[in-house]
Scaffold this motif. Structure first.
Motif, short mmCIF file in Angstrom:
data_model
loop_
_atom_site.label_atom_id
_atom_site.label_comp_id
_atom_site.label_asym_id
_atom_site.label_seq_id
_atom_site.Cartn_x
_atom_site.Cartn_y
_atom_site.Cartn_z
N ASN A 61 2.81 -0.25 -1.45
CA ASN A 61 1.36 -0.39 -1.26
C ASN A 61 1.03 -1.72 -0.58
O ASN A 61 0.30 -2.55 -1.12
N CYS A 108 2.78 3.80 2.45
CA CYS A 108 1.82 3.27 3.42
C CYS A 108 1.51 4.28 4.51
O CYS A 108 1.30 3.92 5.67
N THR A 113 -3.44 5.99 2.79
CA THR A 113 -3.91 4.60 2.69
C THR A 113 -5.43 4.54 2.77
O THR A 113 -6.08 3.89 1.94
N HIS A 272 -4.01 0.33 11.67
CA HIS A 272 -2.70 0.65 11.11
C HIS A 272 -1.90 1.51 12.08
O HIS A 272 -0.70 1.30 12.27
#
Length: 420
Positions: A61, A108, A113, A272
């Motif tokens: 995480n 992730c 997420t 991300h």
């Protein structure tokens, strides 16, 4: 401006890189073999085994949830994990991007997420225990149902899925597609966007609610392919919602707040993707350089032909420029907040996939027939990267935002007379 990495940034990047080299890369063949054996939509043992090792190593995480003190955050719930800043996470996510299944090993992965951040920020204590905790522990997966096949979903005000209040429930009808992760048997919950009103302000008609994927009326109609790849065991599905009854208590933040939630959720998710994209580009450049130096054409190595020197040089330049823009956006998010970094997020969202696609295209060209085969990961990676030019908003929408911000700088300036 100091570009030196801090001790903490270096530490976590190297920890992730070492773990990938030690536990993930050597098992890539197992991942491929397990994925092509038996049912496509299943839990792969290799991922579950590596997840346990990552969790035990404290590499879990990584993304930073909403900070305490922010609106709607219930500080009584402890979000467990490493919790890196966006800048720290960017360096780690680049390493994860070099192998397609690495992100899940650290818990992730998208869309989990972003969904975890939504649950943490807007969920009740009961909802967090029921959905966030198993997501946080990597026991279940989730989906985000927003895009629809019948409308141009790049303008989310077009969404037509109806959410009609009926007593203590909402009755939901609609159809969604590109619902990432619904084919995974662990996908137990989704965050659903639809309309609780078809009147009033265009941006206050939409709401988001928590959808238990086992609710009657929820049906996965088909799993979609991306340039022929089904992307199992994760994948993307088309989902029909027929008279689905959702408790009114599952509405997040209240009716008409869907856009507000979406903006908070999609900003971090976009960057991300870009972080991982840089890792994909690095892998493609390495494959290209190795191939060019190992093959002979017309009496000399392919790498000795000047056109390839130009392509490789441009690839390195483009990766370095894109990484700097990505790190700048991440740093701004940490220091000034996601809203202040909107333009930077939009810029990197356009720049990163475009950069990676060009390098992948050159790498495929360098590999000849092998480049378009499944013997190498290049064709698969190209197909995955191509979707990012419209996933989480198409290039055109982000370019529109960038241009409007630029025009805004000069909107009050009188037209200048030309200089003769």
């Amino acid at each position: 401006m100091d570009f030196t990495l801090s001790e903490r940034e270096t530490y976590f990047r190297e920890q992730v890189k070492a773990f990938i080299d030690r536990e993930i890369r050597p098992r890539h063949a197992d991942y491929i073999a397990q994925g092509h054996t038996g049912e496509r939509w299943k839990v792969l043992p290799v991922i579950e085994e590596v997840k346990e090792k990552a969790k035990a190593a404290g590499l879990w995480n990584f993304f930073m949830p909403p900070r305490s003190g922010r609106a709607h955050v219930d500080d009584s719930f402890t979000f467990e994990g490493t919790q890196l800043t966006n800048l720290e996470y960017a360096l780690c996510a680049e390493e994860m991007g070099k192998i397609s299944w690495a992100s899940e090993c650290f818990n992730c992965s998208a869309p989990d997420t972003g969904n975890m951040e939504v649950f943490l920020r807007y969920g009740t204590a009961e909802q967090k225990e029921r959905w966030l905790r198993p997501l946080m522990n990597g026991d279940i997966r989730s989906a985000f149902l927003m895009t629809e096949p019948q409308v141009a979903s790049s303008d989310a005000t077009n969404i037509q899925t109806s959410m009609v209040r009926d007593g203590d429930d909402y009755v939901v009808n609609g159809r969604k597609w590109w619902s990432s992760g619904v084919g995974d048997p662990r996908c137990k919950v989704a965050i659903l966007m639809g309309k609780t009103s078809f009147e009033g302000s265009r941006h206050s008609q939409q709401s988001m609610m928590i959808l238990d994927m086992e609710t009657p009326g929820v049906s996965i109609e088909r799993m979609l392919s991306v340039y022929g790849y089904d992307h199992a065991p994760h994948g993307h599905g088309e989902v029909s919602l027929t008279d689905v009854r959702v408790p009114a208590s599952n509405v997040l933040l209240g009716e008409g707040r869907g856009f507000e939630i979406a903006q908070g959720r999609l900003g971090p998710g976009r960057i991300h993707h870009c972080m991982r994209t840089i890792g994909v580009a690095e892998t493609a450049l390495a494959a290209m350089a190795k191939r060019l130096q190992s093959r002979i054409v017309f009496g000399k190595r392919i790498s000795d032909h000047s056109i390839w020197e130009q392509r490789v040089a441009k690839a390195r330049i483009d990766i370095e420029m894109t990484r700097l823009l990505c790190l700048k956006a991440a740093d701004m998010m940490d220091k000034a907040g996601n809203k202040a970094a909107q333009v930077e997020i939009a810029m990197i969202k356009v720049a990163a996939p475009t950069m990676a696609l060009q390098i992948l295209d050159d790498a495929i060209q360098a590999h000849g027939g092998g480049g378009v085969s499944e013997d190498f990961s290049l064709a698969h990676d190209w197909a995955a990267m191509r979707t990012l030019r419209f996933a989480d908003g198409p290039d055109e929408v982000h370019n529109r935002s960038i241009a409007r911000a630029e025009f805004g700088k000069y909107g009050d300036v009188a037209a200048e007379r030309p200089v003769r």
